[in-house]
Design a protein around this motif. Structure first.
Motif, PDB file in Angstrom:
ATOM      1  N   ALA A  99       0.826  -1.207   0.000  1.00 21.86           N
ATOM      2  CA  ALA A  99       0.000   0.000   0.000  1.00 21.86           C
ATOM      3  C   ALA A  99       0.863   1.262   0.000  1.00 21.86           C
ATOM      4  O   ALA A  99       0.591   2.220  -0.720  1.00 21.86           O
ATOM      5  CB  ALA A  99      -0.926  -0.015   1.213  1.00 21.86           C
ATOM      6  N   GLY A 102       2.300   1.687  -3.388  1.00 23.61           N
ATOM      7  CA  GLY A 102       1.328   1.803  -4.470  1.00 23.61           C
ATOM      8  C   GLY A 102       1.549   0.802  -5.584  1.00 23.61           C
ATOM      9  O   GLY A 102       1.316   1.097  -6.762  1.00 23.61           O
ATOM     10  N   GLY A 130      -4.520   3.278  -3.227  1.00 17.92           N
ATOM     11  CA  GLY A 130      -3.835   3.689  -4.444  1.00 17.92           C
ATOM     12  C   GLY A 130      -3.202   2.580  -5.250  1.00 17.92           C
ATOM     13  O   GLY A 130      -2.553   2.849  -6.271  1.00 17.92           O
ATOM     14  N   CYS A 131      -3.371   1.326  -4.835  1.00 14.61           N
ATOM     15  CA  CYS A 131      -2.824   0.193  -5.586  1.00 14.61           C
ATOM     16  C   CYS A 131      -3.769  -0.184  -6.725  1.00 14.61           C
ATOM     17  O   CYS A 131      -4.994  -0.220  -6.538  1.00 14.61           O
ATOM     18  CB  CYS A 131      -2.635  -1.016  -4.680  1.00 14.61           C
ATOM     19  SG  CYS A 131      -1.407  -0.794  -3.383  1.00 14.61           S
ATOM     20  N   GLU A 132      -3.221  -0.495  -7.878  1.00 15.00           N
ATOM     21  CA  GLU A 132      -4.041  -1.010  -8.971  1.00 15.00           C
ATOM     22  C   GLU A 132      -4.299  -2.501  -8.723  1.00 15.00           C
ATOM     23  O   GLU A 132      -3.362  -3.272  -8.519  1.00 15.00           O
ATOM     24  CB  GLU A 132      -3.341  -0.815 -10.312  1.00 15.00           C
ATOM     25  CG  GLU A 132      -4.174  -1.307 -11.488  1.00 15.00           C
ATOM     26  CD  GLU A 132      -3.518  -1.080 -12.838  1.00 15.00           C
ATOM     27  OE1 GLU A 132      -4.111  -1.501 -13.855  1.00 15.00           O
ATOM     28  OE2 GLU A 132      -2.409  -0.493 -12.871  1.00 15.00           O
TER      29      GLU A 132
END
Length: 271
Positions: A99, A102, A130-132
């Motif tokens: 996290a 990101g 904010g992580c894809e």
């Protein structure tokens, strides 16, 4: 706030740890199959060391808390709740690091009936941080060996968590999928991500073939495993898997809720 003492009590009360539903007979049989290098039990791990039955029993005693006595051949198997708690802390620390960085994350499960909610909550929290959350190879076919022979499945994602379905299942996006130990779905997903030019996951979270298959390919992988699943623990011992949390992976899905809250709190991702 869910304290370690409260979570320990919960683990024992619902048999996520302590005397679990997994039988000693099943665990020993799977250790024998792993020692014989049966691919159904290797689930994506290619062991570097010599892992005979004795070595596996010692490993599982150390990592899970099962009895190291080979003469103990029947009854319930045992998972030490202290080992579960320590591994959950390490698991949460890896999620916290993802996290903070990101990094893209891939989540997948071979136990959608039981563990989908646990992983989906992690996906939601990581996405909010904010992580894809990656979903490569959506809808693609993968042939998996089952007890009924080789059957074609489809890779699907529910709430950001990968699982596999049989072709005759309901429309994509519904749940649950099928139980699977195969590493083929994660290999398909990672290959598709690479073919598309990325992004590739900085962390893979899952169980069974998802964590073993990804770890064997060099991706950081963390996950959950039962006392009868030696492959993830061998991967952890050899360094291909980062963290494995020992617990019963077949209890009621709602029983994993306190673990979710504990992990997210430890990872500083709880709302």
């Amino acid at each position: 706030m869910l304290t370690p003492d409260a979570l320990r009590a919960h683990l024992l009360a619902v048999r996520l740890a302590g005397a679990v539903g997994t039988s000693r007979e099943v665990s020993l049989r799977r250790y024998r199959l792993f020692a014989a290098r049966d691919p159904r039990v290797l689930i994506g791990i290619d062991p570097e060391g010599v892992w005979g039955q004795r070595e596996l029993l010692d490993l599982m005693a150390n990592r899970c808390g099962v009895s190291a006595d080979p003469r103990h051949t029947s009854g319930c198997d045992v998972i030490d709740p202290e080992r579960t708690l320590a591994a959950l802390d390490a698991f949460a620390e890896r999620i916290r690091g993802a996290a903070r960085g990101g990094v893209p994350v891939l989540l997948g499960t071979g136990h959608p009936h039981r563990l989908l909610g646990f992983y989906a909550a992690l996906a939601d929290a990581l996405s909010a941080a904010g992580c894809e959350i990656l979903t490569p190879a959506q809808g693609r076919c993968v042939d998996i060996l089952t007890r009924f022979g080789v059957r074609t499945h489809h890779l699907d994602y529910v709430r950001g968590v990968a699982l596999v379905r049989e072709p005759e299942a309901e429309r994509p996006g519904c749940e649950p999928g099928v139980h699977s130990h195969s590493p083929l779905p994660v290999r398909l997903a990672l290959a598709a991500a690479a073919e598309a030019g990325g992004p590739l996951p900085g962390l893979v979270i899952g169980d069974h073939g998802w964590v073993c298959g990804a770890g064997q390919l060099g991706f950081e992988a963390i996950g959950l495993a039962d006392a009868d699943d030696p492959a993830p623990f061998v991967g952890e011992a050899e360094g291909s898997v980062s963290v494995v949390v020992p617990l019963d992976d077949g209890v009621r899905s709602s029983h994993y809720g306190p673990l979710t809250r504990y992990v997210l709190k430890r990872a500083c991702l709880s709302q």
